[in-house]
Scaffold this motif. Structure first.
Motif, mmCIF file in Angstrom:
data_model
loop_
_atom_site.group_PDB
_atom_site.id
_atom_site.type_symbol
_atom_site.label_atom_id
_atom_site.label_comp_id
_atom_site.label_asym_id
_atom_site.label_seq_id
_atom_site.Cartn_x
_atom_site.Cartn_y
_atom_site.Cartn_z
ATOM 1 N N ALA A 194 0.808 -1.219 0.000
ATOM 2 C CA ALA A 194 0.000 0.000 0.000
ATOM 3 C C ALA A 194 0.841 1.270 0.000
ATOM 4 N N ALA A 195 2.148 1.142 0.212
ATOM 5 C CA ALA A 195 3.027 2.313 0.261
ATOM 6 C C ALA A 195 4.007 2.353 -0.906
ATOM 7 N N MET A 196 3.927 1.384 -1.795
ATOM 8 C CA MET A 196 4.921 1.243 -2.854
ATOM 9 C C MET A 196 5.084 2.510 -3.702
ATOM 10 N N ASP A 197 3.975 3.132 -4.045
ATOM 11 C CA ASP A 197 4.041 4.300 -4.933
ATOM 12 C C ASP A 197 4.709 5.506 -4.283
ATOM 13 N N PHE A 198 4.801 5.520 -2.953
ATOM 14 C CA PHE A 198 5.412 6.651 -2.259
ATOM 15 C C PHE A 198 6.942 6.651 -2.358
ATOM 16 N N LEU A 199 7.530 5.515 -2.670
ATOM 17 C CA LEU A 199 8.994 5.423 -2.702
ATOM 18 C C LEU A 199 9.617 6.392 -3.703
ATOM 19 N N THR A 200 8.937 6.601 -4.816
ATOM 20 C CA THR A 200 9.498 7.476 -5.857
ATOM 21 C C THR A 200 9.616 8.923 -5.389
ATOM 22 N N CYS A 201 8.842 9.301 -4.373
ATOM 23 C CA CYS A 201 8.924 10.667 -3.850
ATOM 24 C C CYS A 201 10.302 10.971 -3.295
ATOM 25 N N PHE A 202 11.046 9.919 -2.924
ATOM 26 C CA PHE A 202 12.372 10.101 -2.327
ATOM 27 C C PHE A 202 13.484 9.609 -3.256
ATOM 28 N N GLY A 203 13.157 9.474 -4.538
ATOM 29 C CA GLY A 203 14.172 9.093 -5.510
ATOM 30 C C GLY A 203 14.522 7.623 -5.518
ATOM 31 N N ALA A 204 13.730 6.801 -4.817
ATOM 32 C CA ALA A 204 13.969 5.357 -4.817
ATOM 33 C C ALA A 204 13.247 4.715 -5.996
ATOM 34 N N VAL A 205 13.708 3.538 -6.368
ATOM 35 C CA VAL A 205 13.094 2.780 -7.452
ATOM 36 C C VAL A 205 12.312 1.624 -6.829
ATOM 37 N N PRO A 206 10.977 1.642 -6.908
ATOM 38 C CA PRO A 206 10.182 0.607 -6.261
ATOM 39 C C PRO A 206 10.450 -0.779 -6.852
ATOM 40 N N ALA A 207 10.579 -1.757 -5.972
ATOM 41 C CA ALA A 207 10.785 -3.144 -6.379
ATOM 42 C C ALA A 207 9.722 -3.995 -5.691
ATOM 43 N N LYS A 208 8.811 -4.532 -6.469
ATOM 44 C CA LYS A 208 7.723 -5.320 -5.891
ATOM 45 C C LYS A 208 8.210 -6.735 -5.620
ATOM 46 N N THR A 209 8.985 -6.844 -4.556
ATOM 47 C CA THR A 209 9.569 -8.121 -4.186
ATOM 48 C C THR A 209 9.558 -8.238 -2.666
ATOM 49 N N ARG A 210 9.659 -9.448 -2.186
ATOM 50 C CA ARG A 210 9.588 -9.695 -0.744
ATOM 51 C C ARG A 210 10.769 -9.060 -0.007
ATOM 52 N N VAL A 211 11.956 -9.199 -0.576
ATOM 53 C CA VAL A 211 13.172 -8.591 -0.038
ATOM 54 C C VAL A 211 13.945 -7.988 -1.200
ATOM 55 N N CYS A 212 14.454 -6.800 -1.022
ATOM 56 C CA CYS A 212 15.217 -6.119 -2.070
ATOM 57 C C CYS A 212 16.620 -5.794 -1.556
ATOM 58 N N ILE A 213 17.619 -6.219 -2.304
ATOM 59 C CA ILE A 213 19.017 -5.930 -1.969
ATOM 60 C C ILE A 213 19.589 -5.037 -3.055
ATOM 61 N N ASP A 214 20.055 -3.872 -2.677
ATOM 62 C CA ASP A 214 20.740 -2.977 -3.610
ATOM 63 C C ASP A 214 21.945 -2.374 -2.894
ATOM 64 N N ARG A 215 23.092 -2.973 -3.133
ATOM 65 C CA ARG A 215 24.340 -2.568 -2.483
ATOM 66 C C ARG A 215 24.173 -2.611 -0.955
ATOM 67 N N SER A 216 24.327 -1.517 -0.266
ATOM 68 C CA SER A 216 24.252 -1.543 1.200
ATOM 69 C C SER A 216 22.824 -1.375 1.721
ATOM 70 N N ARG A 217 21.874 -1.277 0.827
ATOM 71 C CA ARG A 217 20.477 -1.127 1.243
ATOM 72 C C ARG A 217 19.759 -2.473 1.104
ATOM 73 N N VAL A 218 19.155 -2.906 2.205
ATOM 74 C CA VAL A 218 18.370 -4.137 2.195
ATOM 75 C C VAL A 218 17.016 -3.798 2.806
ATOM 76 N N THR A 219 15.966 -3.922 2.008
ATOM 77 C CA THR A 219 14.632 -3.546 2.463
ATOM 78 C C THR A 219 13.683 -4.725 2.351
ATOM 79 N N GLY A 220 12.755 -4.796 3.302
ATOM 80 C CA GLY A 220 11.768 -5.868 3.315
ATOM 81 C C GLY A 220 10.385 -5.324 3.041
ATOM 82 N N GLY A 221 9.523 -6.182 2.521
ATOM 83 C CA GLY A 221 8.141 -5.797 2.245
ATOM 84 C C GLY A 221 7.340 -5.663 3.526
ATOM 85 N N GLY A 222 6.039 -5.829 3.405
ATOM 86 C CA GLY A 222 5.167 -5.564 4.531
ATOM 87 C C GLY A 222 5.187 -6.617 5.631
#
Length: 239
Positions: A125-153
């Motif tokens: 429900a928050a995926m579309d807000f990521l672009t407001c901060f220059g992030a690239v949304p990834a519709k995945t359970r866990v996203c790894i991008d270099r030193s950033r590791v983010t989890g879904g809901g």
């Protein structure tokens, strides 16, 4: 990695406790790891459920962390424009090996200017807000991008934590923790995402969260404007 791995998770009013306690349970099984629950003061903090959580350390006393994690929940909206929280995250990010989040905690990382140019995930429900901060949304359970590791809901916090353990240590360590926790999901219904849930259930939830989405949208607009102003000011100060 430091001799004692320092892992810190933010605790704040109206945090979704499973965003926090799922990863805490995983990280607590790590040999040689010290897990901190961090907030402004050492005092009981109400979660978004009946549970009350107690921080173990303050921003001021927190050591440099190897891993900084921001969980989500309704209370994360209040952090989007909390100068003290955002400054703490930026300080920790300078020396942390991994800057991470679960659920809408990623929006807080974004508000701190820590996700610009990175792929990231969050609650559906928050995926579309990521672009407001220059992030690239990834519709995945866990996203790894270099030193950033983010989890879904929410429940993705366990997947996130096990994935991070595999990066910090190795796969066998992560698998051993998974087995000890008997983390072997078999949900009774296939309704865990908008893509698989019945249409009437999706519509019901979207209607139910409209007020909170409106509040979040307003908080993000303010955070985006503040962040843009900070970046412009920083460029103007350059020699």
């Amino acid at each position: 990695m430091s001799p004692s791995l320092q892992i810190g998770l933010l605790v704040f009013p109206k945090v979704t406790q499973l965003d926090l306690t799922g990863p805490v349970q995983v990280f607590s099984g790590l040999p040689g790891a010290i897990v901190h629950l961090i907030w402004k003061r050492i005092e009981p903090v109400p979660s978004d459920s009946v549970l009350v959580l107690t921080p173990t350390i303050t921003f001021t006393d927190c050591p440099q962390l190897d891993v900084i994690c921001v969980p989500g929940g309704a209370g994360s909206d209040d952090l989007l424009n909390d100068a003290e929280v955002l400054a703490f995250l930026r300080r920790q990010a300078e020396g942390a090996r991994f800057i991470t989040s679960v659920c809408t905690g990623s929006l807080v990382l974004g508000a701190a200017g820590l996700l610009s140019g990175y792929r990231a995930t969050t609650h559906w429900a928050a995926m579309d807000f990521l672009t407001c901060f220059g992030a690239v949304p990834a519709k995945t359970r866990v996203c790894i991008d270099r030193s950033r590791v983010t989890g879904g809901g929410v429940t993705a916090g366990i997947d996130f934590a096990l994935t991070l353990v595999s990066l910090l240590y190795d796969r066998s360590t992560a698998e051993a923790i998974q087995l000890r926790l008997e983390y072997n999901p078999g949900p009774p219904f296939n309704a865990g995402s908008p893509e698989t849930a019945p249409a009437d259930v999706v519509a019901m939830i979207k209607e139910r969260i409209k007020p909170s989405q409106a509040r979040r949208s307003e908080a993000i607009a303010r955070a985006k404007a503040r962040l843009a102003g900070t970046e412009v000011g920083a460029r103007a100060a350059e020699p």
